[in-house]
Design a protein around this motif. Structure first.
Motif, short mmCIF file in Angstrom:
data_model
loop_
_atom_site.label_atom_id
_atom_site.label_comp_id
_atom_site.label_asym_id
_atom_site.label_seq_id
_atom_site.Cartn_x
_atom_site.Cartn_y
_atom_site.Cartn_z
N MET A 130 0.82 -1.20 0.00
CA MET A 130 0.00 0.00 0.00
C MET A 130 0.86 1.26 0.00
N LEU A 131 1.99 1.23 0.72
CA LEU A 131 2.89 2.38 0.73
C LEU A 131 3.49 2.61 -0.65
N LEU A 132 3.86 1.50 -1.33
CA LEU A 132 4.40 1.63 -2.67
C LEU A 132 3.35 2.17 -3.62
N SER A 133 2.11 1.69 -3.50
CA SER A 133 1.04 2.19 -4.36
C SER A 133 0.78 3.67 -4.13
N ALA A 134 0.82 4.08 -2.86
CA ALA A 134 0.62 5.49 -2.54
C ALA A 134 1.73 6.35 -3.13
N PHE A 135 2.97 5.85 -3.08
CA PHE A 135 4.11 6.60 -3.62
C PHE A 135 3.98 6.74 -5.14
N ALA A 183 6.36 -5.49 -9.99
CA ALA A 183 5.15 -4.98 -9.34
C ALA A 183 4.00 -5.96 -9.55
N LYS A 184 3.27 -6.26 -8.49
CA LYS A 184 2.14 -7.17 -8.59
C LYS A 184 0.91 -6.45 -9.14
N ASP A 185 -0.04 -7.25 -9.63
CA ASP A 185 -1.29 -6.66 -10.12
C ASP A 185 -2.02 -5.91 -9.02
N SER A 186 -1.94 -6.42 -7.78
CA SER A 186 -2.60 -5.74 -6.67
C SER A 186 -2.01 -4.37 -6.42
N THR A 187 -0.68 -4.24 -6.66
CA THR A 187 -0.03 -2.94 -6.49
C THR A 187 -0.52 -1.96 -7.54
N ILE A 188 -0.61 -2.41 -8.79
CA ILE A 188 -1.10 -1.55 -9.88
C ILE A 188 -2.55 -1.16 -9.62
N LEU A 189 -3.36 -2.16 -9.21
CA LEU A 189 -4.77 -1.89 -8.92
C LEU A 189 -4.91 -0.85 -7.82
N ALA A 190 -4.18 -1.02 -6.72
CA ALA A 190 -4.26 -0.08 -5.60
C ALA A 190 -3.78 1.30 -6.00
N THR A 191 -2.80 1.38 -6.90
CA THR A 191 -2.27 2.67 -7.33
C THR A 191 -3.35 3.53 -7.98
N PHE A 192 -4.09 2.93 -8.91
CA PHE A 192 -5.10 3.72 -9.63
C PHE A 192 -6.37 3.92 -8.81
N VAL A 193 -6.67 2.97 -7.90
CA VAL A 193 -7.78 3.21 -6.97
C VAL A 193 -7.47 4.41 -6.10
#
Length: 414
Positions: free
Chosen positions: A1-6, A312-322
């Motif tokens: 989640m921190l990586l997605s936020a960044f 990067a996992k799909d969940s990371t990409i998904l969380a990034t755009f969410v």
């Protein structure tokens, strides 16, 4: 989640560049944020005004108009002191008082005005009505036997003032076999003025119960009706039916639902319409996030492909755009809530200022109040914020899912 936020933060910073493609995507994103901001602010202000009207209905109008009445249609109610005492002992009844109601005319010099004359017992009227709070001069609870209290609009139309002698024309009921009787003329001293705002000011005329009895030929124990106040105005009709069974006389049972119920229903209907319309506006603004995120995903396919090749996992990409979409919604909700709360708190003063500026008050003489009330309920703000975030979260799912379907080999190969 921190990586997605960044990553989401870096994407937002990159979208702020002023090249043609990034600028258009940024404009769409800002437009959706502004749409959410306006929707949230409008909903908070609208609900606060509706809550204010409902509060004024309960604490202002329903504190003056009869909450429950028992009216004798044929012959007067006899022995009213005993029956008032009996009603006061019933559950959920906070006060009881007698009255005599009749339509008549008020005359001062050459001016005439139709009025609703109510003969009241001053010592008991305060237990069923808050009319004293809106009376200037002598209060209804201090009314003398040769005095009258009139509504402000009546006094203005008659061009009278406190201390003048007002003549009331009270019709007499002809008995069977009698011809039409001339109205009785009663001259009383204008002792006070009711200044509540709304229709009551144009109809109300209060006289002492004994004066009404003398004028109509009743004895001291006879009245045309009994009035109650109850501890819960929204159950007044049920209380009226239950308590009415304890009265031996033949009476018509009436509650404020009959006289003012349409106004209450209108307020509730407007509340529902506001919820539906404004939430549709917020939904449209929220789903503008779909447009901005879809374009952003297409624009950043190369970045997404590089992230995937780096692990990067799909969940990371998904969380990034969410997070990208929720950030737009968050800014709109926070700013919209702040603006809405500030406007809701000051809407009454703003309405008064605008009315004075344009010299017209659209509420004057139409509703039971002449100002725009507001009551801020924090539960409304919570519901607005939660529903807006739910709509925004739903709007981000499809674009974010499309971002996870980017094929790094195809993108980087091109």
């Amino acid at each position: 989640m921190l990586l997605s936020a960044f990553i989401s933060k870096r994407f937002r910073a990159y979208s702020g560049h002023k090249d043609e493609k990034n600028g258009f995507v940024s404009f769409i994103a800002k437009a959706s944020t502004v749409g959410i901001l306006l929707g949230v602010a409008v909903l908070i202000v609208a609900l606060s005004v509706i809550n204010g009207f409902e509060q004024q209905l309960v604490h202002r109008l329903l504190s003056v108009v009869p909450q429950v009445e028992y009216v004798a249609p044929n012959r007067p109610i006899a022995n009213w002191p005993q029956k008032v005492e009996q009603l006061q002992q019933q559950d959920h009844v906070t006060g009881a008082a007698p009255f005599i109601a009749v339509n008549g005319m008020a005359q001062f010099k050459s001016q005439l005005k139709a009025v609703e004359i109510r003969g009241v017992e001053p010592s008991l009227e305060g237990s069923v009505s808050a009319i004293n709070q809106f009376t200037k001069g002598k209060l209804v609870s201090q009314l003398g036997i040769d005095e009258v209290i009139l509504g402000k609009q009546i006094v203005n139309q008659l061009d009278a003032s406190v201390g003048d002698s007002i003549t009331l024309l009270i019709p007499q009921i002809a008995q069977q076999g009698q011809s039409l009787l001339a109205p009785k003329r009663v001259t009383l001293l204008l002792a006070g003025i009711v200044e509540m705002g709304g229709p009551i000011d144009s109809t109300a005329a209060f006289i002492h119960l004994n004066k009404a009895q003398q004028t109509l030929g009743y004895d001291e124990s006879q009245v045309t009706g009994l009035r109650l106040s109850v501890d819960d105005v929204f159950t007044a009709h049920q209380i009226a039916l239950r308590v009415g069974q304890t009265i031996d006389d033949y009476v018509y049972i009436s509650s404020w639902f009959r006289t003012q119920g349409s106004l209450y229903q209108d307020i509730q209907m407007v509340r529902t319409i506001v919820y539906i319309v404004v939430f549709l506006i917020i939904a449209v603004a929220s789903f503008n996030i779909v447009s901005s995120l879809v374009m952003e995903v297409r624009e950043k396919q190369g970045n997404i492909a590089i992230l995937k090749t780096m692990g990067a996992k799909d969940s990371t990409i998904l969380a990034t755009f969410v997070m990208q979409g929720l950030t737009q919604a968050f800014v709109g909700v926070v700013l919209g809530s702040l603006i809405g709360v500030v406007l809701a708190i000051n809407i009454s003063e703003l309405f008064t200022w605008l009315s004075q500026l344009f010299g017209a008050n659209p509420l004057q003489g139409v509703y039971f109040i002449e100002f725009l009330p507001s009551k801020l309920v924090w539960q409304d703000i919570v519901v607005t914020v939660v529903v807006t975030f739910i709509l925004a979260a739903l709007a981000t799912i499809y674009p974010a899912w499309q971002a996870t379907r980017v094929d790094p080999a195809k993108v980087l190969g091109n």
